[in-house]
Motif scaffolding. Structure first.
Motif, short mmCIF file in Angstrom:
data_model
loop_
_atom_site.label_atom_id
_atom_site.label_comp_id
_atom_site.label_asym_id
_atom_site.label_seq_id
_atom_site.Cartn_x
_atom_site.Cartn_y
_atom_site.Cartn_z
N PHE A 233 5.83 7.95 -4.87
CA PHE A 233 5.59 6.51 -4.77
C PHE A 233 6.91 5.74 -4.73
CE2 PHE A 233 1.27 7.53 -5.53
CZ PHE A 233 0.49 6.39 -5.37
N LYS B 44 -8.36 0.49 -11.42
CA LYS B 44 -7.22 0.53 -12.34
C LYS B 44 -7.48 -0.32 -13.57
CE LYS B 44 -4.60 -2.88 -9.60
NZ LYS B 44 -3.41 -3.03 -8.72
N ASN C 193 -7.32 6.31 -2.41
CA ASN C 193 -6.85 5.27 -1.49
C ASN C 193 -6.59 3.97 -2.25
OD1 ASN C 193 -9.38 3.69 -1.59
ND2 ASN C 193 -10.25 5.36 -0.36
N ASN C 194 -6.02 3.02 -1.55
CA ASN C 194 -5.60 1.78 -2.17
C ASN C 194 -6.79 1.01 -2.73
OD1 ASN C 194 -3.17 0.26 -2.68
ND2 ASN C 194 -3.99 -1.32 -1.34
N GLU C 195 -7.91 1.03 -2.02
CA GLU C 195 -9.10 0.30 -2.49
C GLU C 195 -9.60 0.87 -3.80
OE1 GLU C 195 -13.65 -0.82 -1.02
OE2 GLU C 195 -12.32 0.33 0.29
N ILE D 124 -7.85 2.50 -6.07
CA ILE D 124 -6.90 2.14 -7.13
C ILE D 124 -7.10 0.70 -7.56
CG2 ILE D 124 -4.46 1.83 -7.71
CD1 ILE D 124 -3.81 4.19 -5.89
N ASN D 125 -7.21 -0.21 -6.59
CA ASN D 125 -7.32 -1.64 -6.92
C ASN D 125 -8.60 -1.97 -7.68
OD1 ASN D 125 -4.84 -2.35 -5.82
ND2 ASN D 125 -5.69 -2.76 -3.80
N GLU E 140 1.54 1.71 -10.09
CA GLU E 140 0.48 2.12 -9.16
C GLU E 140 0.28 3.63 -9.19
OE1 GLU E 140 -1.90 0.22 -5.85
OE2 GLU E 140 -0.98 -0.39 -7.72
N GLY F 63 -3.15 5.40 -10.32
CA GLY F 63 -3.83 6.24 -9.34
C GLY F 63 -4.02 7.66 -9.85
N ASN G 249 0.86 -1.19 0.00
CA ASN G 249 0.00 0.00 0.00
C ASN G 249 0.90 1.24 0.00
OD1 ASN G 249 -1.83 2.09 0.48
ND2 ASN G 249 -3.12 0.83 1.79
N TYR G 250 1.29 1.69 -1.20
CA TYR G 250 2.22 2.81 -1.32
C TYR G 250 1.62 4.10 -0.78
CZ TYR G 250 4.43 -0.50 -4.50
OH TYR G 250 5.00 -1.62 -5.03
N LEU G 251 0.34 4.32 -1.03
CA LEU G 251 -0.31 5.54 -0.55
C LEU G 251 -0.28 5.62 0.97
CD1 LEU G 251 -3.46 6.18 -2.76
CD2 LEU G 251 -1.64 7.80 -2.23
#
Length: 262
Positions: free
Chosen positions: A199, A255, A247-249, A251-252, A213, A217, A2-4
Motif C-alpha cells: 500500500f 472499515k 476492493n475499495n468499496e 473497505i469503505n 487503509e 483491509g 484507491n490504493y488497491l
C-alpha cells in the motif's frame, strides 16, 4: 485514493528479506492482493534488488548474521533510491544479537513504517523490557506508546492488538477490524507488514492514509474469511481468497476506524 486499484494496475515489486516460516504465506498474500514479490536473503543480492523495488520489507524472523547484513544493505540502498522501507522488528529484546541488529537498523536506515505487535512496540518505546517470542504481546495496545515510537523514529507506527493503532506521532487512528483467528496461524503479522509495504509503495505522500487503509483491509479480509471457515486450516485459503477479492468499496463500507484524541 484507491490504493488497491493502484496496486493491481502497477503490480509494484515488494522486496522482502524474510524468515522461512513466513515466506510462503506472505508471498501468496501479496500476489493475491495484486503485487509482485521478491524474497531473497543473501547480501549478494540485497543492494541490487533493494534499489530496484518499489518497497523494501525488513523482517527480523529467523535472524542470522548473513541475513542481518542483507537487511542493512537493502535498507540503505532503498534509502539512497528514495524507496520506502518497512520494518517488522520481530521479538525485539528477546536476544542480545537480535536487539542489536534492530537498533542498528533504526539508527542507520530511514523507515517509512514500523509494523509490530503491541509488545514489540512497547519495547521500542521503553515501556517493556523485552519480548520473549514473535507471538508475545501485552494486553493493552497503548496509543501513547505507539505515538512515542513514531515521534522518536520519525515514522509511521502500526501497533497490532485487539485494537490496532496506526500513528505518525501527530495523527492517530484506531482500527477495530480483524479476527482472533489471525492469532492461530503463523506469519499473520509478517504478511500484514508486507501488505502495508504494498500500500505504501503506491501512496506517494499519503503513506499514513495508506497504512490505515491497509490495516483495515487486512482485518476486513480476516472477518470475511471467518464467515466461511471453522478453524485455522480452513481459514488460511479463505483468507487468501478474501485478499484477492478485496476492493475499495468493501473497505469503505466495512472499515471500523476512529480517530484517537489524547
Amino acid at each position: 485514493m484507491n490504493y488497491l486499484a493502484k496496486i493491481r494496475e502497477n503490480k509494484p515489486l515488494i522486496y522482502n528479506i524474510m524468515n522461512e516460516v513466513a515466506s510462503n504465506f506472505s508471498t501468496n498474500g501479496l500476489i493475491a492482493l495484486g503485487a509482485s514479490v521478491s524474497v531473497s536473503n543473501t547480501p549478494k543480492e540485497a543492494e541490487e534488488i533493494g534499489k530496484n523495488s518499489k518497497a523494501v520489507v525488513l523482517n527480523l524472523g529467523t535472524l542470522s548474521e548473513e541475513r542481518a547484513e542483507a537487511l542493512l544493505l537493502a535498507g540503505k540502498a532503498a534509502n539512497k533510491a528514495g524507496i520506502p522501507v518497512i520494518l517488522d522488528p520481530i521479538a525485539v529484546g528477546a536476544t542480545t544479537f537480535r536487539t542489536k541488529v534492530i537498533y542498528e537498523i533504526l539508527s542507520t536506515i530511514k523507515l517509512a513504517a514500523i509494523c509490530a505487535n503491541a509488545g514489540e512496540i512497547a519495547v521500542l518505546g521503553d515501556a517493556l523490557e523485552k519480548t520473549t517470542s514473535p507471538d508475545s504481546s501485552i494486553e493493552e495496545n497503548n496509543p501513547a506508546i505507539a505515538k512515542k515510537v513514531a515521534k522518536k523514529y520519525e515514522t509511521i507506527v502500526i501497533a497490532t492488538g485487539e485494537v490496532d493503532v496506526i500513528t505518525d506521532g501527530i495523527q492517530t487512528t484506531l482500527c477495530r477490524n480483524g479476527h482472533t483467528m489471525l492469532q492461530n496461524i503463523t506469519a499473520s503479522g509478517c504478511l500484514l507488514t508486507s501488505v502495508i509495504g504494498a500500500f505504501i509503495s503506491v501512496a506517494g505522500n499519503s503513506m499514513y492514509e495508506a497504512s490505515v487503509e491497509a490495516t483495515a483491509g487486512y482485518g476486513i479480509a480476516a472477518e470475511r474469511a471467518m464467515q466461511k471457515a471453522y478453524g485455522p486450516g480452513m481459514f488460511v485459503p479463505r483468507f487468501l481468497d478474501e485478499l484477492y477479492f478485496l476492493n475499495n468499496e468493501v473497505i469503505n463500507t466495512q472499515k471500523k476506524l476512529e480517530k484517537y484524541q489524547a
